[in-house]
Design an enzyme around this catalytic site. Structure first.
Site, PDB file in Angstrom:
ATOM      1  CG  MET A  30     -47.248 142.487  77.927  1.00 14.13           C
ATOM      2  SD  MET A  30     -47.050 141.382  76.540  1.00 14.13           S
ATOM      3  CE  MET A  30     -48.731 140.855  76.285  1.00 14.13           C
ATOM      4  N   GLY A  31     -49.066 146.855  79.115  1.00 17.06           N
ATOM      5  CA  GLY A  31     -49.745 148.115  78.814  1.00 17.06           C
ATOM      6  C   GLY A  31     -51.162 147.938  78.312  1.00 17.06           C
ATOM      7  CD  GLU A  35     -60.444 150.267  87.273  1.00 14.59           C
ATOM      8  OE1 GLU A  35     -60.176 149.830  88.406  1.00 14.59           O
ATOM      9  OE2 GLU A  35     -60.142 151.426  86.930  1.00 14.59           O
ATOM     10  CG  HIS A  37     -53.241 145.923  83.444  1.00 13.67           C
ATOM     11  ND1 HIS A  37     -53.965 146.194  82.305  1.00 13.67           N
ATOM     12  CD2 HIS A  37     -52.448 144.871  83.124  1.00 13.67           C
ATOM     13  CE1 HIS A  37     -53.610 145.366  81.337  1.00 13.67           C
ATOM     14  NE2 HIS A  37     -52.695 144.536  81.799  1.00 13.67           N
ATOM     15  CD  GLN A  61     -45.262 138.003  76.986  1.00 12.06           C
ATOM     16  OE1 GLN A  61     -44.388 138.395  77.761  1.00 12.06           O
ATOM     17  NE2 GLN A  61     -46.528 137.955  77.345  1.00 12.06           N
ATOM     18  N   GLY A 147     -51.731 138.633  88.105  1.00  9.64           N
ATOM     19  CA  GLY A 147     -53.161 138.343  88.117  1.00  9.64           C
ATOM     20  C   GLY A 147     -53.452 136.853  87.968  1.00  9.64           C
ATOM     21  CG  ASP A 150     -52.648 136.146  82.276  1.00  9.87           C
ATOM     22  OD1 ASP A 150     -52.745 135.886  81.080  1.00  9.87           O
ATOM     23  OD2 ASP A 150     -53.031 137.240  82.764  1.00  9.87           O
TER      24      ASP A 150
HETATM   25  P1  AMP Z   1     -50.674 141.740  80.627  1.00  9.99           P
HETATM   26  O1  AMP Z   1     -50.574 143.214  80.412  1.00  9.99           O
HETATM   27  O2  AMP Z   1     -51.803 141.096  79.924  1.00  9.99           O
HETATM   28  O3  AMP Z   1     -49.346 141.041  80.422  1.00  9.99           O
HETATM   29  O4  AMP Z   1     -51.000 141.547  82.166  1.00  9.99           O
HETATM   30  C1  AMP Z   1     -50.184 142.092  83.167  1.00  9.99           C
HETATM   31  C2  AMP Z   1     -50.617 141.564  84.497  1.00  9.99           C
HETATM   32  O5  AMP Z   1     -51.979 141.923  84.729  1.00  9.99           O
HETATM   33  C3  AMP Z   1     -50.559 140.035  84.595  1.00  9.99           C
HETATM   34  O6  AMP Z   1     -50.119 139.668  85.894  1.00  9.99           O
HETATM   35  C4  AMP Z   1     -51.994 139.632  84.373  1.00  9.99           C
HETATM   36  O7  AMP Z   1     -52.321 138.398  84.969  1.00  9.99           O
HETATM   37  C5  AMP Z   1     -52.716 140.770  85.064  1.00  9.99           C
HETATM   38  N1  AMP Z   1     -54.086 140.882  84.576  1.00  9.99           N
HETATM   39  C6  AMP Z   1     -54.497 141.041  83.293  1.00  9.99           C
HETATM   40  N2  AMP Z   1     -55.844 141.071  83.219  1.00  9.99           N
HETATM   41  C7  AMP Z   1     -56.294 140.904  84.488  1.00  9.99           C
HETATM   42  C8  AMP Z   1     -57.599 140.828  85.078  1.00  9.99           C
HETATM   43  N3  AMP Z   1     -58.701 140.909  84.354  1.00  9.99           N
HETATM   44  N4  AMP Z   1     -57.661 140.650  86.411  1.00  9.99           N
HETATM   45  C9  AMP Z   1     -56.550 140.552  87.169  1.00  9.99           C
HETATM   46  N5  AMP Z   1     -55.299 140.613  86.671  1.00  9.99           N
HETATM   47  C10 AMP Z   1     -55.172 140.793  85.354  1.00  9.99           C
END
Ligand code: AMP
Length: 281
Positions: A30-31, A35, A37, A61, A147, A150
Site C-alpha cells: 500500500m506504499g 525497509e 517492504h 480493506q 511479510g 501480517d
Molecule cells: P502494506 O503496505 O502494509 O500492505 O504491506 C505490504 C507488504 O509488506 C505485506 O506483505 C506486509 O506484510 C509487508 N510488511 C509490512 N511491514 C513489514 C515489516 N516490518 N517487515 C516485513 N514485512 C512487512
C-alpha cells in the site's frame, strides 16, 4: 524502471515478459515504503526475473470508520526507493481502474478470517483477498512475497492460493524491526514522539511471553497475563486483542502444546499497531 498506471498496460507488459520466457516475482504493497517492504523486494530479486511492486491503498480493506483517507502516501518517494532498489516495474493503478462502477465480486476466506484482526475488522480480509486475487490475475506472478508482520494475512493469502488453485508460490519474509524492536509499519508515522517511545511494548510483550514459556510456563492464560502487564505499563496503550493461536489454523490455544503464534493488536493513542511472534513448545 517502468511505472504503469493502468490495468490494461500492465497486462500487455506481463504478456510481453511471459512470452519472452521471463519469470515474475511480485510484492503487493500500500506504499509509503520502508525497509520492511524493501526487504520483500530484495527477497523477490533473489528469485530472479522481473520484480513487480504494486502500490495501491485498497479501499476495500478499510472499514467505514478506519483510516483510508489518512493512510500515509508519498508516491514520489516510493518510486525513488523502488528505483534505487532495482525494481523492474511499479504498478500503481487508480481506484476506478481496479474497482470500476458495478464491481460486485469478492473473494472470501471463511474461517481463518474470523478471529484476531478479523474480529475487530470484519470486512478487512475480504478486501485483502479480493485485491490480491485481482492483482495476481493482472500480474500473473510466479512468486508473491508477503511479510510475516501480517501473520494472519499471510495465512489467509496462502489458503486462498491453495483453495483457488492459483498458480503461484507464496513466499514469507520475516518481520523487519527498528533497533528497539518496533515492527516497521507505514502507520508508525502517525505516532507522536511520546507514543513512539511506548510502541515497542508490543514486541516487549512477546519477549516476556516467550521468556515465561522458556521457563516452563505452558498455560496460555498465564503467558497472556504476563504479556498484558508489559503493555499496560504504557499510559497510551489500549489492547484490541492478544492471544496465542495454532500457527497453521489460527484457532485459539489454552496450552502451548504445538507450534503457536502469539499475535496482538494494540492502539497506541489512536494508531492501531499489530505484531506477532512464534512460540515453540
Ligand atoms: P502494506 O503496505 O502494509 O500492505 O504491506 C505490504 C507488504 O509488506 C505485506 O506483505 C506486509 O506484510 C509487508 N510488511 C509490512 N511491514 C513489514 C515489516 N516490518 N517487515 C516485513 N514485512 C512487512
Amino acid at each position: 524502471m517502468k511505472v504503469i498506471e493502468t490495468v490494461g498496460e500492465m497486462k500487455l507488459l506481463v504478456d510481453a515478459l511471459k512470452s519472452a520466457g521471463g519469470r515474475i516475482a511480485f510484492v503487493p504493497t500500500m506504499g509509503f515504503l520502508h525497509e520492511g517492504h524493501l526487504a520483500l523486494v530484495d527477497e523477490a530479486k533473489r528469485r530472479g526475473g522481473a520484480v513487480v511492486v504494486s502500490i495501491f491503498v485498497n479501499p476495500a480493506q478499510f472499514g467505514p470508520s478506519e483510516d483510508f483517507e489518512k493512510y500515509p502516501r508519498d508516491m514520489e518517494r516510493d518510486l525513488r526507493l523502488c528505483e534505487e532498489r532495482g525494481v523492474t516495474v511499479v504498478f500503481c493503478p487508480k481506484r476506478e481502474d481496479l474497482y470500476p462502477e458495478g464491481f460486485q465480486t469478492y473473494v472470501n476466506v471463511e474461517e481463518l478470517t474470523r478471529g484476531l484482526c478479523g474480529a475487530a475488522r470484519p470486512t478487512h480480509f475480504r478486501g485483502v483477498t479480493t485485491v490480491c486475487a485481482k492483482l495476481f490475475n493482472i500480474v500473473r506472478p510466479d512468486t508473491a512475497v508477503f511479510g510475516e508482520k501480517d501473520y494472519q494475512q499471510l495465512a489467509v493469502i496462502r489458503r486462498m492460493a491453495r483453495d483457488l488453485d492459483m498458480n503461484l508460490e507464496i513466499v514469507a519474509h520475516p518481520t523487519v524491526r527498528e533497533a528497539d524492536g518496533l515492527a516497521m509499519s507505514s502507520r508508525n508515522k502517525h505516532l507522536s514522539p511520546e507514543e513512539r517511545k511506548q510502541a515497542p511494548c508490543l514486541r516487549a510483550s512477546y519477549l516476556e511471553a516467550a521468556r515465561r514459556l522458556e521457563e516452563g510456563e505452558g498455560k496460555v492464560a498465564r503467558l497472556l497475563e504476563a504479556a498484558r502487564r508489559v503493555i499496560e505499563k504504557q499510559p497510551d496503550a489500549r489492547i484490541d486483542y492478544l492471544g496465542v493461536y495454532d500457527a497453521e489454523d489460527l484457532t485459539e490455544l489454552d496450552e502451548v502444546d504445538r507450534r503457536a503464534v502469539y499475535a496482538l493488536a494494540v492502539f497506541i493513542g489512536r494508531t492501531r499497531l499489530i505484531d506477532n511472534g512464534m512460540l515453540e513448545p
